[in-house]
Motif scaffolding. Structure first.
Motif, PDB file in Angstrom:
ATOM      1  N   ASP A 192      98.090 -11.916  38.804  1.00 32.15           N
ATOM      2  CA  ASP A 192      98.669 -11.250  39.979  1.00 32.15           C
ATOM      3  C   ASP A 192      97.584 -10.543  40.783  1.00 32.15           C
ATOM      4  OD1 ASP A 192     101.793 -10.118  38.425  1.00 32.15           O
ATOM      5  OD2 ASP A 192     101.165 -12.056  39.219  1.00 32.15           O
ATOM      6  N   GLU A 193      96.676  -9.849  40.070  1.00 33.74           N
ATOM      7  CA  GLU A 193      95.593  -9.120  40.725  1.00 33.74           C
ATOM      8  C   GLU A 193      94.674 -10.074  41.493  1.00 33.74           C
ATOM      9  OE1 GLU A 193      91.634  -6.826  39.096  1.00 33.74           O
ATOM     10  OE2 GLU A 193      93.522  -6.471  38.015  1.00 33.74           O
ATOM     11  N   ILE A 194      94.413 -11.242  40.894  1.00 32.52           N
ATOM     12  CA  ILE A 194      93.511 -12.216  41.537  1.00 32.52           C
ATOM     13  C   ILE A 194      94.131 -12.807  42.799  1.00 32.52           C
ATOM     14  CG2 ILE A 194      92.400 -14.470  41.245  1.00 32.52           C
ATOM     15  CD1 ILE A 194      91.999 -13.688  38.257  1.00 32.52           C
ATOM     16  N   ILE A 195      95.399 -13.220  42.719  1.00 32.08           N
ATOM     17  CA  ILE A 195      96.006 -13.847  43.912  1.00 32.08           C
ATOM     18  C   ILE A 195      96.215 -12.833  45.032  1.00 32.08           C
ATOM     19  CG2 ILE A 195      97.136 -15.607  42.491  1.00 32.08           C
ATOM     20  CD1 ILE A 195      99.801 -14.198  43.344  1.00 32.08           C
ATOM     21  N   LYS A 196      96.438 -11.559  44.657  1.00 37.59           N
ATOM     22  CA  LYS A 196      96.538 -10.521  45.691  1.00 37.59           C
ATOM     23  C   LYS A 196      95.193 -10.349  46.388  1.00 37.59           C
ATOM     24  CE  LYS A 196      97.944  -5.711  46.414  1.00 37.59           C
ATOM     25  NZ  LYS A 196      98.414  -4.467  45.773  1.00 37.59           N
ATOM     26  N   LYS A 197      94.114 -10.439  45.619  1.00 41.38           N
ATOM     27  CA  LYS A 197      92.762 -10.317  46.161  1.00 41.38           C
ATOM     28  C   LYS A 197      92.500 -11.387  47.214  1.00 41.38           C
ATOM     29  CE  LYS A 197      87.977 -11.040  44.561  1.00 41.38           C
ATOM     30  NZ  LYS A 197      87.132 -11.274  43.343  1.00 41.38           N
ATOM     31  N   TYR A 198      93.012 -12.615  46.997  1.00 44.62           N
ATOM     32  CA  TYR A 198      92.771 -13.720  47.930  1.00 44.62           C
ATOM     33  C   TYR A 198      93.929 -13.923  48.918  1.00 44.62           C
ATOM     34  CZ  TYR A 198      88.711 -14.892  45.111  1.00 44.62           C
ATOM     35  OH  TYR A 198      87.512 -14.848  44.461  1.00 44.62           O
ATOM     36  N   GLU A 199      94.848 -12.931  49.001  1.00 50.50           N
ATOM     37  CA  GLU A 199      95.942 -12.936  49.974  1.00 50.50           C
ATOM     38  C   GLU A 199      96.828 -14.171  49.831  1.00 50.50           C
ATOM     39  OE1 GLU A 199      93.857 -10.453  53.572  1.00 50.50           O
ATOM     40  OE2 GLU A 199      93.604 -12.628  53.564  1.00 50.50           O
ATOM     41  N   LEU A 200      97.144 -14.509  48.568  1.00 50.74           N
ATOM     42  CA  LEU A 200      98.047 -15.618  48.285  1.00 50.74           C
ATOM     43  C   LEU A 200      99.418 -15.068  47.921  1.00 50.74           C
ATOM     44  CD1 LEU A 200      95.493 -17.608  46.116  1.00 50.74           C
ATOM     45  CD2 LEU A 200      96.027 -17.977  48.527  1.00 50.74           C
ATOM     46  N   GLU A 201     100.389 -15.952  47.759  1.00 57.25           N
ATOM     47  CA  GLU A 201     101.770 -15.531  47.491  1.00 57.25           C
ATOM     48  C   GLU A 201     102.215 -16.030  46.120  1.00 57.25           C
ATOM     49  OE1 GLU A 201     104.955 -13.335  48.236  1.00 57.25           O
ATOM     50  OE2 GLU A 201     103.470 -13.632  49.817  1.00 57.25           O
ATOM     51  N   LYS A 202     102.522 -15.092  45.211  1.00 52.65           N
ATOM     52  CA  LYS A 202     103.083 -15.484  43.910  1.00 52.65           C
ATOM     53  C   LYS A 202     104.506 -15.988  44.122  1.00 52.65           C
ATOM     54  CE  LYS A 202     104.318 -13.666  39.345  1.00 52.65           C
ATOM     55  NZ  LYS A 202     104.301 -12.471  38.460  1.00 52.65           N
ATOM     56  N   ILE A 203     104.818 -17.145  43.539  1.00 44.73           N
ATOM     57  CA  ILE A 203     106.167 -17.700  43.662  1.00 44.73           C
ATOM     58  C   ILE A 203     107.011 -17.328  42.446  1.00 44.73           C
ATOM     59  CG2 ILE A 203     107.551 -19.784  43.987  1.00 44.73           C
ATOM     60  CD1 ILE A 203     105.764 -19.062  46.373  1.00 44.73           C
ATOM     61  N   LYS A 204     106.531 -17.682  41.232  1.00 49.99           N
ATOM     62  CA  LYS A 204     107.306 -17.354  40.031  1.00 49.99           C
ATOM     63  C   LYS A 204     106.496 -17.719  38.795  1.00 49.99           C
ATOM     64  CE  LYS A 204     109.684 -21.843  40.322  1.00 49.99           C
ATOM     65  NZ  LYS A 204     110.971 -22.512  40.492  1.00 49.99           N
ATOM     66  N   THR A 205     107.007 -17.275  37.642  1.00 47.05           N
ATOM     67  CA  THR A 205     106.503 -17.730  36.351  1.00 47.05           C
ATOM     68  C   THR A 205     107.636 -18.431  35.623  1.00 47.05           C
ATOM     69  OG1 THR A 205     107.068 -15.640  35.255  1.00 47.05           O
ATOM     70  CG2 THR A 205     104.847 -15.841  36.173  1.00 47.05           C
ATOM     71  N   ILE A 206     107.307 -19.495  34.903  1.00 43.97           N
ATOM     72  CA  ILE A 206     108.301 -20.252  34.137  1.00 43.97           C
ATOM     73  C   ILE A 206     107.742 -20.389  32.721  1.00 43.97           C
ATOM     74  CG2 ILE A 206     109.719 -22.345  34.025  1.00 43.97           C
ATOM     75  CD1 ILE A 206     108.697 -22.876  36.973  1.00 43.97           C
ATOM     76  N   GLY A 207     108.219 -19.544  31.811  1.00 44.16           N
ATOM     77  CA  GLY A 207     107.665 -19.565  30.469  1.00 44.16           C
ATOM     78  C   GLY A 207     106.208 -19.161  30.507  1.00 44.16           C
ATOM     79  N   ASP A 208     105.302 -20.047  30.068  1.00 47.75           N
ATOM     80  CA  ASP A 208     103.880 -19.740  30.095  1.00 47.75           C
ATOM     81  C   ASP A 208     103.202 -20.344  31.331  1.00 47.75           C
ATOM     82  OD1 ASP A 208     104.318 -22.344  28.964  1.00 47.75           O
ATOM     83  OD2 ASP A 208     102.227 -22.385  28.359  1.00 47.75           O
ATOM     84  N   ALA A 209     103.984 -20.860  32.275  1.00 47.11           N
ATOM     85  CA  ALA A 209     103.427 -21.443  33.506  1.00 47.11           C
ATOM     86  C   ALA A 209     103.463 -20.412  34.630  1.00 47.11           C
ATOM     87  CB  ALA A 209     104.205 -22.681  33.906  1.00 47.11           C
ATOM     88  N   TYR A 210     102.449 -20.455  35.508  1.00 45.91           N
ATOM     89  CA  TYR A 210     102.318 -19.519  36.630  1.00 45.91           C
ATOM     90  C   TYR A 210     102.173 -20.346  37.908  1.00 45.91           C
ATOM     91  CZ  TYR A 210     100.538 -15.389  39.165  1.00 45.91           C
ATOM     92  OH  TYR A 210     100.365 -14.346  40.048  1.00 45.91           O
ATOM     93  N   MET A 211     102.927 -19.950  38.938  1.00 45.44           N
ATOM     94  CA  MET A 211     102.939 -20.731  40.175  1.00 45.44           C
ATOM     95  C   MET A 211     102.698 -19.804  41.366  1.00 45.44           C
ATOM     96  SD  MET A 211     106.156 -22.879  41.699  1.00 45.44           S
ATOM     97  CE  MET A 211     106.129 -23.662  43.306  1.00 45.44           C
ATOM     98  N   CYS A 212     101.789 -20.196  42.268  1.00 38.16           N
ATOM     99  CA  CYS A 212     101.566 -19.436  43.492  1.00 38.16           C
ATOM    100  C   CYS A 212     101.256 -20.403  44.631  1.00 38.16           C
ATOM    101  CB  CYS A 212     100.454 -18.410  43.314  1.00 38.16           C
ATOM    102  SG  CYS A 212      98.824 -19.120  43.016  1.00 38.16           S
ATOM    103  N   ALA A 213     101.239 -19.869  45.866  1.00 39.67           N
ATOM    104  CA  ALA A 213     101.020 -20.721  47.043  1.00 39.67           C
ATOM    105  C   ALA A 213     100.217 -19.956  48.081  1.00 39.67           C
ATOM    106  CB  ALA A 213     102.361 -21.179  47.625  1.00 39.67           C
ATOM    107  N   GLY A 214      99.500 -20.715  48.924  1.00 39.35           N
ATOM    108  CA  GLY A 214      98.751 -20.147  50.035  1.00 39.35           C
ATOM    109  C   GLY A 214      99.147 -20.846  51.319  1.00 39.35           C
TER     110      GLY A 214
END
Length: 612
Positions: free
Chosen positions: A466-488
């Protein structure tokens, strides 16, 4: 068309046949068929169909899908397209299948939300057969929750509507579920009565699905009657039929029932083997309630083996899964809040009326009595004014807290649109970079950790992500179990989102590598795969009480394939992402050639890293 699916409840051998009615005039029983689903998914994603066929393809895709998460995702797509084309019957179908998916995942609150949407559509448009079916589906959920009184009421309403119609198979499935509810409360004669009525129709209509469940539940009734021989015979026949149909939900729950029978005969070896088979199937298909039941039974088996340590270990696992299924508190809390508000509102009205009457009496009193009561009234009004100021302050604070929470789970622009209009329109974004991550060997590592340590470990990694994607101004979408998904590139278009996404991906992989090397890190250590794809997506908000900002489209699916086709510790990108990143001097690429990706055929892929 209809779709019949299986679901069971926690800590009981309880079977439901979920009825998803899509057309009151055509009756076809459709079993889940992944091969058919894959075929339809390819057609839909490639756009190989006339616009007039889109709704029918989506509906059939949802019916045949065996992956429950995909089933829910395509149900949402069906709802969106149906609303766009003003088709109430297909919109009803979408909500029914969305509810069915959440029920299969044991998320009873979301299942009820979808079913009540379907019920509202059926009532407003006088869809009698559909109204009957959704009443039965709602009854099933209340039965899962243990609310037998409400469950029986919805079953009766549904059966009454179905008996007035001509759809015999839907009536049979409703009778089956009603019989199962009687089995749940141990009224075995009533259970047999409704099960046999349903079984007769299944036989006459040659419905293999129905026959299998009928035999299985007949076995459960005989088990309750302590007639284990008949129970074993009927349940084994049910499992054989379900194996031919590829219905893993039914197989899992009836294997669990067979394990009970073996245990009652002191054949603990057979019980252990049967439960492990049921557990494997349940884990593969994400059936949390069946997983919990299998752990509970394995705890008993290990107790019979004289192994208390293992028995306690499996019992703890049972508790973890049981609590994840019982999502009743959120529903009860919502109901209590609504009731408290209504009572409070009514009390204010009563207080106001009483005060008016008191004021009228005061005006009739004379002299000093009037002065006394005027003083009393003034004091009362002062207190009421103080109370109202306090109440308004609390309401304002709660509103601010609600706004803050909404902004935390949705992009700010999206949250403002939702507050202003009460809904968020889906938007098309032509250029978005989508990232997926997944931990290698997570399942094996998770089995070695206590539930508390597992959650602590996942939170450690995802908090850093979360800290990393905020640093690069990206958008967290969701987590599914042990998977992490974001978009720019959303909710606002950004020119360099692909480069930012690549930088974030490389920083994530480096963080995971550094954590694995650290001797001071005491939590779980993993390897990670990361995949990125760039393309067009549709973004919007789903849900009515628990909002979620999500994205859909072929670009999302390809991004997921980039992750699953990658290698631990590396960032795997698609051709479209490479064509953008190759213009940046800071990155270097390793071509991988065309690699087979599930459901996509061969795709050109590249590993990306910083230039040495």
């Amino acid at each position: 068309m209809k779709s019949y699916h299986f679901i069971s409840t926690l800590n009981s051998k309880k079977v439901y046949l979920i009825i998803g009615l899509f057309c009151a005039f055509v009756h076809v029983s459709v079993a889940q068929d992944q091969e058919e689903s894959d075929r339809l998914e390819t057609i839909y994603k490639n756009g190989d169909f006339d616009e007039s066929e889109e709704l029918n393809i989506l509906r059939n895709l949802v019916e045949s899908e065996t992956d429950v998460e995909k089933m829910i995702s395509y149900s949402l797509q069906l709802i969106l397209v149906a609303k766009e084309k003003d088709s109430v019957s297909y919109e009803y179908s979408g909500y029914m299948q969305k509810g069915n998916g959440h029920k299969l995942l044991s998320d009873v609150s979301k299942a009820l939300e979808s079913y009540f949407e379907a019920l509202d559509i059926a009532k407003k448009n006088s869809l009698i057969t559909e109204e009957a079916s959704v009443n039965i589906a709602i009854a099933d959920v209340y039965s899962i929750m243990g609310d037998e009184e409400t469950s029986f009421q919805y079953y009766r309403d549904g059966l009454k509507l179905m008996e007035s119609g001509s759809d015999r198979l839907s009536l049979a499935y409703a009778q089956f579920n009603f019989g199962d509810e009687y089995l749940n409360v141990k009224e075995l004669d009533s259970a047999l009565y409704y099960l046999n009525k349903a079984g007769k129709i299944f036989d006459e209509e040659n419905d293999e699905n129905g026959k299998a469940y009928y035999l299985g539940n007949l076995g459960l009734v005989y088990a309750e009657k302590d007639d284990n021989d008949k129970a074993e015979t009927n349940i084994n026949e049910a499992i054989e039929l379900l194996e031919k149909l590829g219905d893993f939900y039914g197989i899992s729950i009836y294997l669990s029932a067979m394990a009970d029978i073996y245990a009652s005969k002191n054949e603990n070896g057979k019980a252990y083997a049967t439960l492990n088979k049921s557990l494997d199937i349940s884990k593969k298909h994400g059936l949390k309630d069946q997983i919990s039941e299998a752990y509970f039974q394995l705890s008993d088996v290990y107790g019979n083996f004289g192994n208390p340590r293992k028995s306690l270990e499996y019992y703890k696992l049972h508790i973890v899964y049981r609590d994840s299924v019982r999502d009743l508190k959120s529903i009860q809390k919502l109901a209590k809040t609504q009731t408290d508000y209504q009572v409070s509102e009514k009390q204010l009205e009563v207080d106001l009326v009483n005060q008016q009457k008191k004021t009228q009496r005061i005006m009739l009193w004379a002299g000093g009595v009037i002065l006394v009561f005027i003083g009393f009234l003034a004091n009362s009004l002062r207190k009421r004014n103080k109370f109202m100021k306090t109440a308004n302050r609390v309401i304002a604070e709660e509103k601010q807290r609600s706004d803050d929470l909404l902004t935390n789970i949705l992009p700010e622009e999206t949250a403002e649109e939702l507050k202003e209009h009460g809904e968020v329109k889906a938007k098309q974004f032509d250029s978005v970079s989508v990232l997926f991550t997944d931990f290698k060997g997570f399942t094996e590592e998770a089995g070695k950790l206590s539930p508390e340590k597992l959650v602590e470990s996942i939170n450690y990694y995802f908090s850093k992500f979360d800290e990393i994607i905020k640093k690069y101004e990206l958008e967290k979408i969701k987590t599914i179990g042990d998977a992490y998904m974001c978009a720019g590139g959303l909710p606002f278009p950004v020119e360099d989102h692909t480069a930012k996404m690549c930088q974030a991906a490389l920083e994530i992989t480096e963080f995971v590598k550094k954590t694995k090397r650290s001797i001071n890190h005491k939590l779980a250590k993993f390897d990670i795969r990361v995949g990125i794809n760039t393309g067009s997506v549709v973004a919007g908000v789903v849900g009515t009480t628990k909002f979620q900002y999500d994205i859909w489209g072929d670009a999302v699916n390809i991004a997921a394939r980039m992750e699953s086709s990658g290698e631990p510790g590396k960032v795997n990108i698609s051709e479209s992402t490479y064509q953008i990143l190759k213009n940046y001097d800071v990155f270097q690429f390793t071509p991988r050639g065309e690699i087979e990706a599930k459901g996509k055929g061969k795709i050109q892929m590249y590993f990306v890293d910083y230039v040495d």
